[in-house]
Structure formats: structure tokens, C-alpha cells
Scaffold this motif. Structure first.
Motif, mmCIF file in Angstrom:
data_model
loop_
_atom_site.group_PDB
_atom_site.id
_atom_site.type_symbol
_atom_site.label_atom_id
_atom_site.label_comp_id
_atom_site.label_asym_id
_atom_site.label_seq_id
_atom_site.Cartn_x
_atom_site.Cartn_y
_atom_site.Cartn_z
ATOM 1 N N GLY A 333 52.646 15.315 -6.994
ATOM 2 C CA GLY A 333 53.453 15.017 -8.180
ATOM 3 C C GLY A 333 54.015 13.617 -8.111
ATOM 4 O O GLY A 333 54.142 13.020 -7.029
ATOM 5 N N THR A 334 54.363 13.079 -9.253
ATOM 6 C CA THR A 334 54.839 11.691 -9.295
ATOM 7 C C THR A 334 56.211 11.529 -8.660
ATOM 8 O O THR A 334 56.533 10.461 -8.144
ATOM 9 C CB THR A 334 54.883 11.195 -10.754
ATOM 10 N N PHE A 340 57.625 8.284 -1.808
ATOM 11 C CA PHE A 340 56.709 7.823 -0.768
ATOM 12 C C PHE A 340 56.470 6.320 -0.892
ATOM 13 O O PHE A 340 56.573 5.579 0.084
ATOM 14 C CB PHE A 340 55.386 8.585 -0.860
ATOM 15 N N VAL A 341 56.144 5.874 -2.092
ATOM 16 C CA VAL A 341 55.886 4.447 -2.316
ATOM 17 C C VAL A 341 57.136 3.622 -2.023
ATOM 18 O O VAL A 341 57.059 2.526 -1.462
ATOM 19 C CB VAL A 341 55.394 4.200 -3.752
ATOM 20 N N LYS A 342 58.290 4.157 -2.358
ATOM 21 C CA LYS A 342 59.547 3.463 -2.065
ATOM 22 C C LYS A 342 59.727 3.293 -0.562
ATOM 23 O O LYS A 342 60.121 2.211 -0.081
ATOM 24 C CB LYS A 342 60.728 4.245 -2.647
ATOM 25 N N ALA A 343 59.429 4.336 0.208
ATOM 26 C CA ALA A 343 59.556 4.263 1.666
ATOM 27 C C ALA A 343 58.603 3.233 2.255
ATOM 28 O O ALA A 343 58.969 2.460 3.150
ATOM 29 C CB ALA A 343 59.294 5.634 2.283
ATOM 30 N N GLU A 415 59.326 10.148 3.387
ATOM 31 C CA GLU A 415 60.306 9.400 2.595
ATOM 32 C C GLU A 415 61.101 8.379 3.406
ATOM 33 O O GLU A 415 61.827 7.567 2.841
ATOM 34 C CB GLU A 415 61.275 10.344 1.893
ATOM 35 N N LYS A 416 60.989 8.420 4.735
ATOM 36 C CA LYS A 416 61.650 7.427 5.572
ATOM 37 C C LYS A 416 60.674 6.949 6.629
ATOM 38 O O LYS A 416 59.985 7.756 7.254
ATOM 39 C CB LYS A 416 62.903 8.005 6.245
ATOM 40 N N ILE A 417 60.637 5.627 6.814
ATOM 41 C CA ILE A 417 59.737 5.036 7.791
ATOM 42 C C ILE A 417 60.481 3.903 8.493
ATOM 43 O O ILE A 417 61.153 3.105 7.848
ATOM 44 C CB ILE A 417 58.460 4.465 7.136
#
Length: 588
Positions: A333-334, A340-343, A415-417
Motif C-alpha cells: 500500500g502507498t 519506507f521511502v522517507k526512511a 521505517e527506520k534505518i
């Protein structure tokens, strides 16, 4: 062990790392002690019976080399010295010699004890040195006394199990190519009454060896390996064993491991076993020894000391800046994808990458297309699965056409990297001989979920230390140490494109949830080593997931049946496979 030593160690640790980390360290040690409760009885029960020892003494080995037990002595307490000598002379394998170099200087008490034994047993070779040459010099003097084909290293206040050398020669008879061999070990209290903290080790694990000297005791090397590797070097005193073992491992043709407790490391206030801070200078020497090892082996990286004394982390340098495709096979889902892309973008310090999303045909809609337009900070490509094949198979068939040199498979729920994560993946993946590289992934409750995988755990395959709270380090700190393993989790796994293609990509003939393990095993079969680097830390988004009963992956099990029937060499057969706590396997 005096309580004051614990207090001093705790104070120094708290001063360096703070109260919170000290509390975690104490809690973890207490928890570990609870898991090892009953070890003393376990160890005693695991010893051969007296009748078996008699059979060992009479055993007619076809290959019976002389084993030189090498001991540097320096003002050793008489009690410890006698126990050490008697543990050697009472060995059930008797073709041995005990080579002692005494660097006690004007102190002459050790000489009297040694000479009394020497008068009763001609297998003792002894030299009283004119002065103390330091630990390396004294060890080299003892090595020079040795005439055996193999040399076993023993500290002056430690003891061997009575059947230790029998097990060594038994292994050598079955594996004559071995020129370096080590066993498991534990610790022994100063009064010799309690055995504790067993170290059940993996088979040879080069990446773990670069993290710490896990091999340690009992170490046995063939004479010609010593000649190739060289003697002990005094510039690494304090970490002389680590330097020596690293050099031997570089030259060894075959390295063996006996998963049995054959060596007892004496624990008292002055020993490293009892008080790591008593050799604070040694840890810097260990770091320098590891730096020299990297140079000799052509590896480029920076060696950093970790919080726990004697443990290191190597940050491998990226030799080039290849293009990387971050492959997401599970877009759900978006909303999830947006986080994910934000992380990825928040901690992006590497430019040559693209995001490759595999979607079902039904997901082809304006929402996805608008999402891509809104996130132009990272190049995003979409591949739609239009056939009956699933996303794993679709990607495998597509892989050859992708112009990236490395594939980084990641789940969309990350969500965190940690910062610099992609460079850490690449630094490991670019090292010669590396197959797959994986990091450690925590769930939203800050408990370890995925990382190094153990074959046979929980009936088939499991993740080491699953459930371990963030900030805790696990058995002998292995949860936070770089190491080789049979497989890493596909939730965050990098593979070089050419290796992925050579391995045949993801296999169609195994269950989807085992495709990552299957790929890792295929890479290993190609002669590559898979790497777990816990310096790569990721966290999953919170999400509701229905609990499902554990299911057997029958196709995977059938394909790798022969391998799964053997103990995982990166684990240890003395450890239980029923959970992820590294508890001791009950004797049967």
C-alpha cells in the motif's frame, strides 16, 4: 573471585558508558547465568567415564603424532602450577611433551616445582630463562623447546581436560589435512571448585574472528604452519594470541573445531578471564593486530573498539561506487511505501541507487503513479507481474536486464534505518568471497526479529536472538558482532548481481518464505561466505499481523535435506535448537 573486582569493573564501565548500559549489562549477565544454571553438572556428566579413559589410554592410533604442550611460566602460584602440570601429564593420550620456559627471573619457586615433576616424568622439557622476556618472548622460548609435530598452547594457570589430547589426535586421524585446530572452553574459579560460563564456539568463522578472538583456547597448530606464520610478536603483547591466531588462520590449509569443552580458563583477579580491565592495554594491541591482518589479506577498512573489552568492529571501505537497485517485492500500500521511502531518503548518503517496486497487475493505478511523481528524490521504477509467476520468479527472470551491479532486497515495512547503512552493505558485499550481506531488523517494540539465520532452529530455520531487546548483545555478544552464517534474512539482504545470476536467482522449487535462505545456501555452495553485519540496524513499521502456526517448508526441506541433517557449523551442537536463547542442549 573477590566482590571488589566486580565493583571496580562496574564502576569503570559505568564511567565510560553510563548507568543505563551498565544496568543492561548486569541484567543480561544475570539472565545468562540463569540459562547456564546446572552447567557444572552438565560438564561433569559429559566427561568420559573412567572405563572409557582406560580404553583411550590403550587406543592404538594408526597416526599418533607427538603433541608438544607449550607453556610460558612467570611467577605462577604453586597451586596453579601443579594443577596445570598434572592436567598435562595425566592425559589419556600419552605421546606428548610438556615444554616450559620459565621467565620468573630471580624468583625460583617455579623451578623447584617443575624440577620435582621433571624427575618423575621425562616428557617435561624445561628451560629457566635468565630474565623475563615478556609473554611473547617467554612463549617463543617454550616453542623453541618443542619437538612435536603439533603444538598445543596452554597458559600457566589453566588446565586441560584429561581427554583433551586424545580428542585432538582423534580429530587429526579423521581429518589429516587439518593444520590448525581448536576446542570449546569454559572458566574455572580460583579454587578449582566451579566451572562456569561455557563458550560453545562455531566452526571456523573468519568474520567473527575479525570481531574478537573467539578461538582462544585450546589451540593446536601443526609445526609447519608455525614456521609459515611466524612466532609470537612482542609488539602485540597483551593480544599476542590474537595476532598469532590471525596469522595462522591466513596461512592454514584446513582449520578444525572440536565442539567439546577441553580447556578450563582460570579465573582470578589478576587474570583477563576474571578482570578484563586488568589488561586494558591489550585491547589496543588487539585493534592493531586486526589492522595488520586486514592489510595482509588485502581488506580495506577501519577497526573500531566496541564497548565490551576485546571486541571490535570493522567498517569496510567501499572500493567503488556502483549502482544499487533497492528491490521491494512486498509493496502492501502507498501508506507503508511512503514511510519506507522517507526512511531511505532521510538517511541517504549514497547517490547511485534506484528503487525497484514489483507490483501485481491489479495494483496498476493512478495512486501508485502519483506516488512516484511525488517522490522524485529517489529514482523509482515499477515492474508489474502479469503472468502466473510470483514476484520472486518475475524478478529473477528480469534481473539480467537491470543495469545495477548490486541488488538490495528490502521489505517495504522498514521505517527506520541507521545513517550510512547502504555504504555498510556495500563495504561488506565488495569484500572478495562475500555472497549475501544482511543486517539486523527490530520490530516496533524494539525487539530483534530478523538477522543471522540458524539451520535447524525451531525445527527448520530460525533467526538468532529473535526477541532480544534492543541494547542487549546476546551470547558472548554475538548479536552485535559481525560474523559469517549460512543465511541472512531477505528482509534486508544485499547480493552482487553476477552472483545472483550465477546462483540462478530465486528458486521456483521452494516456498516463498524460504527463498532467501535457499539463495544464501546456493551462494554458499558456490564457495562464497554470507555475512551478518549488525552495524546495519533497521526497524519495522508497527502493523497488525495474525499469528499463524509454524508450518514446515516441505519443498525447501527436501531440497536441502542432507545439509539440514547436519548440525549448523556456525552454531554449536551443544546449544539447544528449541529456542533462540543459546541455552545448553540437554545430555541424552
Amino acid at each position: 573471585m573477590k566482590n571488589v573486582s566486580y565493583a571496580q569493573r562496574s564502576y569503570h564501565y559505568m564511567k565510560s558508558y553510563g548507568v543505563t548500559k551498565l544496568r543492561r549489562k548486569v541484567q543480561e549477565r544475570l539472565y545468562r547465568n540463569s540459562l547456564e544454571k546446572g552447567y557444572q553438572n552438565w560438564m561433569i556428566k559429559s566427561r568420559p567415564a573412567e572405563s572409557e579413559k582406560e580404553l583411550q589410554r590403550a587406543h592404538p592410533f594408526h597416526y599418533a603424532p607427538c603433541i608438544s604442550v607449550v607453556v610460558p611460566v612467570y611467577r605462577t602460584q604453586e597451586k596453579y602450577l601443579r594443577e596445570m602440570i598434572e592436567s598435562v601429564l595425566s592425559q589419556t593420550y600419552q605421546n606428548l611433551e610438556l615444554c616450559i620456559a620459565d621467565g620468573s627471573g630471580e624468583e625460583d619457586s617455579a623451578r623447584a616445582v617443575i624440577e620435582s615433576y621433571r624427575g618423575q616424568d621425562s616428557r617435561i622439557r624445561y628451560e629457566k630463562l635468565s630474565r623475563n622476556l615478556g609473554i611473547s618472548g617467554n612463549t617463543n622460548a617454550a616453542l623453541s623447546l618443542a619437538t612435536g609435530e603439533y603444538l598445543a598452547l596452554l597458559d600457566h594457570d589453566d588446565v586441560l581436560e584429561e581427554h583433551a589430547l586424545f580428542e585432538i589426535v582423534k580429530w587429526l586421524s579423521a581429518h589429516p589435512e587439518t593444520d590448525m585446530l581448536y576446542s570449546d572452553e569454559d572458566k574455572l574459579t580460583s579454587d578449582s571448585s566451579v566451572y562456569f560460563q561455557p563458550h560453545f564456539k562455531p566452526d571456523f568463522n573468519p568474520e567473527l574472528l575479525r570481531s574478537n578472538n573467539y578461538i582462544c583456547h585450546l589451540l593446536v597448530v601443526r609445526r609447519n604452519l608455525l614456521e609459515k606464520a611466524g612466532m609470537y610478536r612482542e609488539e602485540f603483547d597483551g593480544a599476542q594470541d590474537y595476532d598469532f591466531i590471525l596469522r595462522c588462520s591466513e596461512q592454514a590449509e584446513a582449520i578444525g573445531h572440536i565442539p567439546k569443552i577441553l580447556y578450563h580458563w582460570r579465573c582470578h583477579d589478576a587474570s583477563t578471564a576474571g578482570n578484563p580491565e586488568s589488561k586494558a592495554y591489550a585491547y589496543e594491541a588487539g585493534r592493531r593486530a586486526l589492522e595488520c591482518h586486514l592489510k595482509r589479506t588485502g581488506l580495506s577498512g577501519t577497526v573500531e573498539r566496541m564497548e565490551n573489552p576485546g571486541f571490535y568492529r570493522t567498517v569496510y571501505a567501499c572500493s567503488s561506487a556502483p549502482k544499487v537497485s533497492i528491490v521491494v517485492l512486498d509493496v502492501s500500500g502507498t501508506g507503508v511505501l511512503k514511510r519506507f521511502v522517507k526512511a531511505v531518503s532521510q538517511n541517504q548518503t549514497y547517490e547511485k541507487l534506484e528503487l525497484l517496486l514489483l507490483l501485481e497487475e491489479s495494483d496498476k493505478n493512478k495512486i501508485i503513479l502519483n506516488f512516484i511523481k511525488e517522490h522524485r528524490q529517489i529514482p523509482i521504477k515499477v515492474v508489474y507481474c502479469t503472468s502466473a509467476c510470483n514476484k520472486f520468479v518475475t524478478f529473477s527472470r528480469l534481473a539480467e536486464k537491470i543495469d545495477s551491479e548490486y541488488f538490495l532486497f528490502m521489505e517495504s515495512r522498514i521505517e527506520k534505518i541507521g545513517r550510512g547503512w547502504l555504504e555498510l552493505f556495500l563495504g561488506n558485499a565488495q569484500c572478495a568471497g562475500t555472497g549475501a550481506v544482511g543486517g539486523r531488523i527490530y520490530d516496533s517494540s524494539r525487539r530483534l526479529k530478523y538477522g543471522a539465520r540458524i539451520l535447524g532452529l525451531n525445527g527448520q530455520v530460525g533467526d538468532a536472538f529473535a526477541g532480544l531487546p534492543m541494547g542487549y548483545t546476546g551470547y558472548f555478544h554475538k548479536a552485535v558482532l559481525q560474523q559469517n552464517c549460512h543465511a541472512v534474512s531477505g528482509k534486508a539482504m544485499m547480493v552482487k548481481k553476477i552472483y545472483f545470476l550465477e546462483a540462478g536467482g530465486f528458486s521456483e522449487d521452494v516456498e516463498d518464505r524460504m527463498k532467501d535462505v535457499d539463495l544464501c545456501l546456493k551462494l554458499e555452495r558456490m564457495g562464497l561466505r554470507n555475512v551478518y553485519d549488525p552495524g546495519i540496524v533497521l526497524t519495522e513499521q508497527r502493523h497488525a499481523r495474525r499469528k499463524r502456526a509454524a508450518r514446515k517448508a516441505a519443498a525447501f526441506e527436501k531440497k536441502w535435506k542432507e545439509l539440514l541433517q547436519k548440525p549448523d557449523g556456525y552454531y554449536n551442537p551443544n546449544l539447544s535448537l528449541e529456542d533462540t536463547k543459546y541455552r545448553i542442549q540437554e545430555l541424552r
